[in-house]
Design a protein around this motif. Structure first.
Motif, mmCIF file in Angstrom:
data_model
loop_
_atom_site.group_PDB
_atom_site.id
_atom_site.type_symbol
_atom_site.label_atom_id
_atom_site.label_comp_id
_atom_site.label_asym_id
_atom_site.label_seq_id
_atom_site.Cartn_x
_atom_site.Cartn_y
_atom_site.Cartn_z
ATOM 1 N N LYS A 65 0.801 -1.231 0.000
ATOM 2 C CA LYS A 65 0.000 0.000 0.000
ATOM 3 C C LYS A 65 0.830 1.275 0.000
ATOM 4 O O LYS A 65 0.486 2.246 -0.693
ATOM 5 N N PRO A 66 1.943 1.368 0.755
ATOM 6 C CA PRO A 66 2.715 2.626 0.723
ATOM 7 C C PRO A 66 3.261 2.977 -0.651
ATOM 8 O O PRO A 66 3.523 4.156 -0.932
ATOM 9 N N PHE A 67 3.461 1.996 -1.544
ATOM 10 C CA PHE A 67 3.986 2.290 -2.881
ATOM 11 C C PHE A 67 2.970 3.023 -3.746
ATOM 12 O O PHE A 67 3.345 3.585 -4.786
ATOM 13 N N GLN A 68 1.704 3.031 -3.343
ATOM 14 C CA GLN A 68 0.700 3.744 -4.125
ATOM 15 C C GLN A 68 0.936 5.244 -4.113
ATOM 16 O O GLN A 68 0.621 5.934 -5.094
ATOM 17 N N ALA A 69 1.500 5.758 -3.007
ATOM 18 C CA ALA A 69 1.681 7.203 -2.886
ATOM 19 C C ALA A 69 2.713 7.744 -3.875
ATOM 20 O O ALA A 69 2.414 8.689 -4.630
ATOM 21 N N PRO A 70 3.957 7.206 -3.932
ATOM 22 C CA PRO A 70 4.899 7.751 -4.932
ATOM 23 C C PRO A 70 4.442 7.517 -6.374
ATOM 24 O O PRO A 70 4.691 8.360 -7.244
ATOM 25 N N VAL A 71 3.763 6.397 -6.630
ATOM 26 C CA VAL A 71 3.252 6.146 -7.984
ATOM 27 C C VAL A 71 2.207 7.196 -8.353
ATOM 28 O O VAL A 71 2.227 7.756 -9.463
ATOM 29 N N ALA A 72 1.278 7.485 -7.439
ATOM 30 C CA ALA A 72 0.240 8.477 -7.716
ATOM 31 C C ALA A 72 0.840 9.860 -7.910
ATOM 32 O O ALA A 72 0.435 10.611 -8.821
ATOM 33 N N ALA A 73 1.834 10.221 -7.080
ATOM 34 C CA ALA A 73 2.462 11.535 -7.219
ATOM 35 C C ALA A 73 3.197 11.656 -8.549
ATOM 36 O O ALA A 73 3.111 12.691 -9.236
ATOM 37 N N MET A 74 3.927 10.611 -8.947
ATOM 38 C CA MET A 74 4.653 10.660 -10.201
ATOM 39 C C MET A 74 3.722 10.676 -11.405
ATOM 40 O O MET A 74 4.005 11.318 -12.417
ATOM 41 N N LEU A 75 2.592 9.975 -11.324
ATOM 42 C CA LEU A 75 1.620 10.020 -12.419
ATOM 43 C C LEU A 75 1.071 11.430 -12.598
ATOM 44 O O LEU A 75 0.934 11.921 -13.735
ATOM 45 N N GLY A 76 0.724 12.087 -11.504
ATOM 46 C CA GLY A 76 0.193 13.433 -11.590
ATOM 47 C C GLY A 76 1.189 14.427 -12.155
ATOM 48 O O GLY A 76 0.800 15.429 -12.769
ATOM 49 N N PHE A 77 2.491 14.160 -11.964
ATOM 50 C CA PHE A 77 3.527 15.066 -12.472
ATOM 51 C C PHE A 77 3.936 14.726 -13.898
ATOM 52 O O PHE A 77 3.989 15.597 -14.776
ATOM 53 N N ALA A 78 4.214 13.443 -14.158
ATOM 54 C CA ALA A 78 4.789 13.061 -15.448
ATOM 55 C C ALA A 78 3.822 13.291 -16.605
ATOM 56 O O ALA A 78 4.233 13.740 -17.681
ATOM 57 N N MET A 79 2.552 12.992 -16.396
ATOM 58 C CA MET A 79 1.587 13.137 -17.484
ATOM 59 C C MET A 79 1.469 14.581 -17.948
ATOM 60 O O MET A 79 1.212 14.845 -19.127
#
Length: 378
Positions: A284-298
């Motif tokens: 579950k903690p890995f969801q946070a960096p993935v979500a943050a990077m998706l919001g930035f990279a896209m």
């Protein structure tokens, strides 16, 4: 940490605090309303309702934080782009990989918050909540001893109390036990008291009678017994199948990874189910960096447009939906067969792969429209 990284990280953390507060408030209020209706209808006080809603707060926060991280990174990147700060950074030679570094630090910080919650605070809160639910479940008075209405604590059992005195005495008590069609018993008493013992709650009826109806074939025998005092075990009114097992989420991650016989007996779960719960916490903690990077990279995809970056925002939301869909599908598969717990890690791995692919596309040099010129005119 360089100053530019601190600036981006500060911007994202500020937005993250705002979005987290708003989303937690919405989720918590929604949860608190349902708990309020349930507990108040069971005769609980406002303090009990407040305690239960507070105990559900850590779980709500752990669910909301990755979503707040995504909203903060997407909104923050959009603001940096609209104010031309992102363009200035790229013009200064900062590649998308370099710009993603403070965003990754931000996501890891949020992930550590989620890890602290799911591995420490949430299990403690769930354990306390389970204990309080067990205490309330044993409070028979709050469950079905109410004056002025017929109650049905179990199938085939009817209970009625005319009045409950301030000292706890139940006036004009009626109890019919028809769970066994061949032996039906009806208890009536002028007064009754609820007594709590180590073996469970006991009902002491005074000045009443018992009418027992026995059916043998086509014959029916009715016997009447009058008593001055009779004790009745209220534990027999509770359906054994409704007995609650202890929640797996109330145990530490270490115990779930290596479940013992006592844990499996208390929860009624299998060893694979316990390990699946532990690995769900680890993932579950890995969801946070993935979500943050998706919001930035896209939002780095595409060039400047007078209409803003709404298209990139839609791409980011779509990517997040795909990742969450994979997480939900994995949870359903694990719920059907706990031995499939490795599927839990598919969602963060796919999300990380999407982030790497999008950053690679954003870092590629853009070709000039119309192709390269053949040379400067003389």
């Amino acid at each position: 940490m360089p100053r530019i990284d601190r600036y981006i990280l500060t911007q994202f953390l500020t937005l993250f605090g705002f979005f987290a507060l708003v989303l937690v408030s919405v989720y918590w209020i929604n949860r608190a309303v349902s708990l309020f209706e349930q507990l108040i209808s069971d005769g609980q006080t406002a303090l009990v309702v407040l305690e239960f809603t507070a105990l559900t707060l850590p779980l709500v926060i752990s669910v909301v934080l990755p979503i707040a991280a995504f909203a903060a990174s997407a909104y923050g990147t959009n603001r940096l782009s609209s104010e031309s700060e992102l363009v200035a950074m790229q013009s200064a030679g900062m590649s998308p990989w370099r710009l993603a570094r403070p965003v990754l630090v931000f996501g890891v910080m949020v992930g550590l918050m989620v890890a602290l919650l799911v591995h420490s605070i949430v299990p403690l809160a769930r354990a306390r909540l389970t204990d309080r639910q067990a205490e309330i479940a044993q409070n028979v008075t709050a469950q079905f001893l109410r004056a002025g209405s017929f109650q049905y604590p179990a199938r085939g059992v009817t209970l009625y109390i005319s009045e409950i005195a301030p000292d706890g005495r139940m006036i004009y008590f009626f109890l019919e036990d028809a769970r066994n069609p061949r032996e039906q018993a009806t208890y009536t008493a002028a007064e009754a008291l609820l007594v709590r013992t180590e073996a469970g709650p006991r009902l002491v009826m005074m000045q009443g009678m018992v009418q027992s109806l026995r059916r043998t074939g086509e014959k029916q025998n009715l016997s009447v017994t009058r008593f001055s005092e009779l004790t009745y075990d209220l534990g027999t009114l509770i359906d054994p199948s409704a007995a609650r097992k202890r929640d797996l989420r109330a145990y530490s991650t270490a115990r779930l990874l290596d479940p013992d016989a006592a844990l499996l007996a208390e929860t009624g779960a299998s060893a694979d189910k316990a390990r699946a719960e532990a690995h769900e916490r680890l993932a579950k903690p890995f969801q946070a960096p993935v979500a943050a990077m998706l919001g930035f990279a896209m939002l780095l995809l595409g060039g400047f447009s007078r209409f803003g970056v709404w298209r990139q925002v839609l791409w980011a939301v779509g990517a997040l939906i795909v990742v969450q869909f994979l997480a939900t599908a994995a949870e359903n598969q694990v719920a059907a067969d706990a031995s499939r717990w490795p599927l839990i890690y598919v969602s963060p791995l796919v999300g990380a792969a999407i982030c790497v692919a999008v950053l690679w596309l954003a870092a590629r040099p853009r070709r000039l429209r119309g192709g390269a010129s053949g040379g400067a005119p003389a």
